[in-house]
Every structure is written in structure tokens, then in C-alpha cells.
Design an enzyme around this catalytic site. Structure first.
Site, PDB file in Angstrom:
ATOM      1  N   GLU A 246       0.880  -1.170   0.000  1.00  0.00           N
ATOM      2  CA  GLU A 246       0.000   0.000   0.000  1.00  0.00           C
ATOM      3  C   GLU A 246       0.908   1.207   0.000  1.00  0.00           C
ATOM      4  O   GLU A 246       1.567   1.504   0.989  1.00  0.00           O
ATOM      5  CB  GLU A 246      -0.920  -0.024   1.229  1.00  0.00           C
ATOM      6  CG  GLU A 246      -2.140   0.870   1.083  1.00  0.00           C
ATOM      7  CD  GLU A 246      -1.911   2.274   1.586  1.00  0.00           C
ATOM      8  OE1 GLU A 246      -1.562   3.151   0.747  1.00  0.00           O
ATOM      9  OE2 GLU A 246      -2.079   2.508   2.784  1.00  0.00           O
ATOM     10  N   CYS A 280      -2.067   8.943   3.218  1.00  0.00           N
ATOM     11  CA  CYS A 280      -1.876   8.471   1.848  1.00  0.00           C
ATOM     12  C   CYS A 280      -3.048   8.848   0.952  1.00  0.00           C
ATOM     13  O   CYS A 280      -2.877   9.021  -0.252  1.00  0.00           O
ATOM     14  CB  CYS A 280      -1.629   6.971   1.826  1.00  0.00           C
ATOM     15  SG  CYS A 280      -2.932   5.994   2.601  1.00  0.00           S
TER      16      CYS A 280
END
Length: 481
Positions: A246, A280
Site C-alpha cells: 500500500e 496516503c
């Protein structure tokens, strides 16, 4: 059990406390003071942790799934007992404000309880006279988890809960910038989980490299930068480790001209600046239709001036500092480049002198599409506002990135927003909301924002192999004439 969250940080290897000959300092980013020293694991200690996980694996993977579910849920129960300590320590080491710490710790507890409800039952894919084909999910073995510094507790739980539930054992490495909560998590679980099932080791880049190349670690689950993700993918290829990555993002938010500007301004602010934009999936490029650009820009500036940036431990603070000096210096360089390029600042841009890694909320007025503040992932409170007129053009601009993690569309016309969302090259698109996650909703990136899925049954499957068992019953088999 009595645990002092604010001193004596040790690793957890084979269910026991472990120190190291070398140490790493943990720094409070709001004050730049050293608040603790933590072990810097040696290669031998990593080998010991992996060996402990490997020894624990046969018994753990053989437990009925119901027992593993109960123990994953018990992780959440134990965390709830120490929730206040976790919040206070998280504020000290990560820098986030109280509300952010409550969101992260509360979310971690919920994740354990909800993931514990999941299971991957065998599937009968073919059943005919005398013949059956079954697909079942089997655990991988020892999993290595490597977590980042922006959400150190929640993103550790995103890995621990599904990995253990699936029947794997784990060696977990927190970021060297935020190791404290994770080390205490390992400590409070020593009497919850069997020895060796969860091992927590701390250290720097060398430790991460040893993990990704270790022959007895079957999978690496990593959250962090795309640059590091590429290195992990290369290292893991040595023994064909499974990987879940990720990685970074440069998420675009597209705002259509029919929105209620005053109402949406607050939502867009927090879409962009939650956790001081160390997120993120923060909105990092804000595309605003030309018809409402000036009005929305002013509303964002007006709201931003009401938000308090400061030490997260102080009452009334909304946003804390940048978590570490490395990222702080990157942001200062980015702002210096914006100034030298002649970009116009609507707000902020001047980093104050004094202690703490504080960067002001910064809004930049319609910079060129190829400027660094647009192309790069700032990972800090620097937001470019960009004008658009044409929907096809703004979709092209939003997709013109190596990243594809998430994005959002804002409009009263949900059907029109949906058409835009379906053309965005990202793993998640929110319409008229943002940052809604669930243990039961799959999350993952497109392009260079990652490989694999976290959460939901898809995420649980990432910690398994598929095994097909084909059975033919000789007694019932029809013999050809």
C-alpha cells in the site's frame, strides 16, 4: 497486567521481552526532544523472531478458525483496556492532535472486533456423480509486516488481524520514527497470544531489508512510499515472497460548479489536511471549476484561519507537526521551490522558526500542472488549487499521475459525479464524502500506488494460498463400457 506506557520499551520475541545492544532515539516532533530509546534489533534477533514465528506456526494454523477469531477479538479487548495510554503515547510520538489519536486507537479496536467476524470457508465449485472439486484457503506461514509513521497503530492492526486470523504467524516492524505504541502493543499481548505468534522487532532500514530477503518469511505486507515499495518488490523476488504493497498517492478531488461552496469548504479542508496531510489518501490536488474557484478559494482560506496548528498534547490543537525531520526538510524544500518558481500563495508558505517540525497550512493558487507542488506527493499541509472548465480535460489531468490510490468527486448531481468517478484511475473514489473506511470494504491502489488489497474478504485472502482438492469416489465411479 500493569504496563508503563511511558518508559522501558522492549521488543517481543517468542512471547518474551527482548532488548538490543544498540538503540534508536524516539523524538517528540512537537518539541524535538528525545522521549525514549528503543532497541535496534540485530540480524540474529530478527532470525530469532522469525524462528519463533516458524515454530509457533504449525499449532497456530491448526487451531480451529473460531479460536483464532476469538483471539483476534481479544487483541481489541486488550487494547481497549489501555486505550487512554495508547492515545497519550501516540500523541507524543506521532504528533497528532487528540481527535486524531482517538480516531486511530478507536478504529484499531473496532478493526480487531470486526475482522474477527470474518472467515474464508471452503467453496465447492463442482459437484457431480462421484466427483467433487473444492477450493480452500490455506495460510502462508510466517508473514512480515512493515508499518509507516503516519498511522502506526491502525495500520499495524490492518496487518496483524487478518494475518493471524488466516492462520499465519507474524514478525512486525514499526517505523523507526514511531516505534513506541507498537512495542507496547507487543508487550500487552504477550499473555493474550501464544508465544511466537506475534513478534515485534524495532530497527531501521537494515532491519527492513533483512526481513524482505529473509528465506523463512513467506509474505511481506508493507505500507509506505512507492520508492521503498519498489525495493521491497525487488528484494522479495529472491524467494518469490507474496507481497501486499500500500504505497503513495497524489489524490485528486474534483469539485463541480453546482456545490454549496460554504458547506463543502470545510469538508474539502479536512479531506486535504487531516493528520496534517500526512495521509496516503489525503486530497492532494484540488480541481475546482472556474465558475466557483474564487469563491471556494476564499472559503477555504477563511476556514483554514480558524484551525489551530500546534502541539497535539495541548487542548484546542487541531493539527500537529510533521512527524519527523526528514519529511519536514522535504516540505521546506518543496515550499522553497514554489517560491522560486513564482507561485502565488493564498495562505501560508512561511515555516516558522523555533522548536518542532511545524509547517503552516498552505494553499497555492492555480500553479502550472507540471509544477512540483502538483506532480509530487507532498505528504504535508501544502495544497495546490487548480482551475478547470471542461470535464474531459479535468479527468485527463487527474489521471495524469504515476499514482492511483484514491480520489473524490463533489457535486449535487450524483449521476454526473458517478460518471466522472468511473473514469478515474484509482482504487477508491468517494462521491460527496471522503476517508470512509471499513474492515469490510476492500482498499487498494492502481498503478504505482500499490499491489494487492487490504480489508474485506479480499484482504483476508491476501494472507492465504488457494488449494484445490479434487475427489473422485472410486465406489461410485461409472466405468466406461
Amino acid at each position: 497486567m500493569t504496563v508503563d506506557f511511558f518508559s522501558h520499551y522492549t521488543m517481543t520475541i517468542d512471547g518474551k521481552a527482548a532488548d538490543a545492544d544498540k538503540s534508536i532515539d524516539a523524538i517528540n516532533p512537537a518539541t524535538e526532544e528525545v522521549i525514549a530509546s528503543v532497541p535496534d534489533a540485530s540480524r540474529d534477533q530478527l532470525d530469532s523472531a522469525v524462528a519463533a514465528a516458524k515454530r509457533a506456526y504449525p499449532a497456530w494454523s491448526a487451531r480451529p478458525v473460531e479460536e483464532r477469531q476469538a483471539l483476534v477479538s481479544a487483541i481489541g479487548d486488550r487494547m481497549a483496556e489501555y486505550a487512554e495510554d495508547f492515545k497519550r503515547l501516540l500523541i507524543r510520538e506521532q504528533g497528532k492532535a487528540r481527535a486524531g489519536a482517538e480516531w486511530e486507537i478507536g478504529g484499531s479496536i473496532i478493526w480487531c472486533h470486526e475482522i474477527a467476524k470474518q472467515r474464508l470457508d471452503p467453496e465447492i465449485v463442482e459437484q457431480s456423480d462421484g466427483r467433487q472439486v473444492e477450493v480452500r484457503k490455506t495460510p502462508l506461514g510466517v508473514v512480515g509486516g512493515i508499518t509507516p509513521w503516519n498511522f502506526p497503530v491502525l495500520l499495524a492492526i490492518w496487518k496483524i488481524a487478518p494475518a493471524l486470523l488466516a492462520g499465519n504467524t507474524m514478525v512486525l516492524k514499526p517505523s523507526p520514527y514511531t516505534p513506541l505504541c507498537t512495542l507496547k502493543l507487543g508487550e500487552i499481548l504477550r499473555d493474550v497470544l501464544p508465544a511466537g505468534v506475534l513478534n515485534v522487532v524495532s530497527g531501521g532500514n537494515d532491519l527492513g531489508a533483512w526481513m524482505t530477503s529473509h528465506p523463512d518469511i513467506r509474505k511481506i505486507s508493507f505500507t509506505g512510499s512507492t520508492v521503498t515499495g519498489r525495493k521491497i518488490m525487488e528484494s522479495a523476488s529472491g524467494n518469490l515472497k507474496r507481497i501486499t504493497l500500500e504505497l503513495g498517492g497524489n489524490d485528486a478531488a474534483i469539485v463541480l460548479p453546482d456545490v454549496d461552496v460554504e458547506a463543502v469548504a470545510k469538508e474539502l479542508f479536512w479531506a486535504s489536511f487531516q493528520n496534517s496531510a500526512q495521509f496516503c489518501v489525503a486530497a492532494k490536488r484540488l480541481y475546482v471549476h472556474r465558475d466557483i474557484y474564487d469563491q471556494l478559494s476564499k472559503a477555504l482560506v477563511d476556514y483554514a484561519t480558524t484551525v489551530v496548528v500546534g502541539d497535539g498534547s495541548q487542548q484546542g490543537t487541531d493539527l500537529g507537526p510533521i512527524q519527523n525531520k526528514m519529511q519536514f526538510e522535504k516540505l521546506k524544500d518543496l515550499l522553497a521551490d514554489a517560491r522560486s518558481s513564482g507561485l502565488r500563495f493564498l495562505l501560508g508558505g512561511d515555516v516558522p522558526d523555533g522548536k518542532g517540525y511545524f509547517v503552516p497550512i498552505t494553499l497555492i493558487d492555480n500553479p502550472p500542472e507540471d509544477s512540483r507542488v502538483v506532480v509530487e506527493e507532498a505528504f504535508g499541509p501544502v495544497l495546490p488549487l487548480l482551475k478547470f472548465d471542461d470535464v474531459d480535460d479535468v479527468i485527463r489531468r487527474a489521471n495524469d499521475s504515476e499514482y492511483g490510490l484514491a480520489g473524490s468527486v463533489w457535486s449535487k448531481d450524483v449521476a454526473a459525479a458517478r460518471k466522472i468517478a468511473e473514469r478515474m484511475e484509482t482504487g477508491t473514489v468517494w462521491i460527496n464524502e471522503i476517508h470512509s473506511f471499513s474492515p469490510h470494504i476492500a482498499f487498494g491502489g492502481h498503478k504505482q500506488s500499490g499491489i494487492g488489497i487490504e480489508n474485506a474478504l479480499d484482504g483476508l485472502s491476501e494472507y492465504t494460498n488457494s488449494q484445490t482438492i479434487v475427489v473422485r469416489d472410486e465406489l461410485n465411479r461409472t466405468v466406461p463400457a
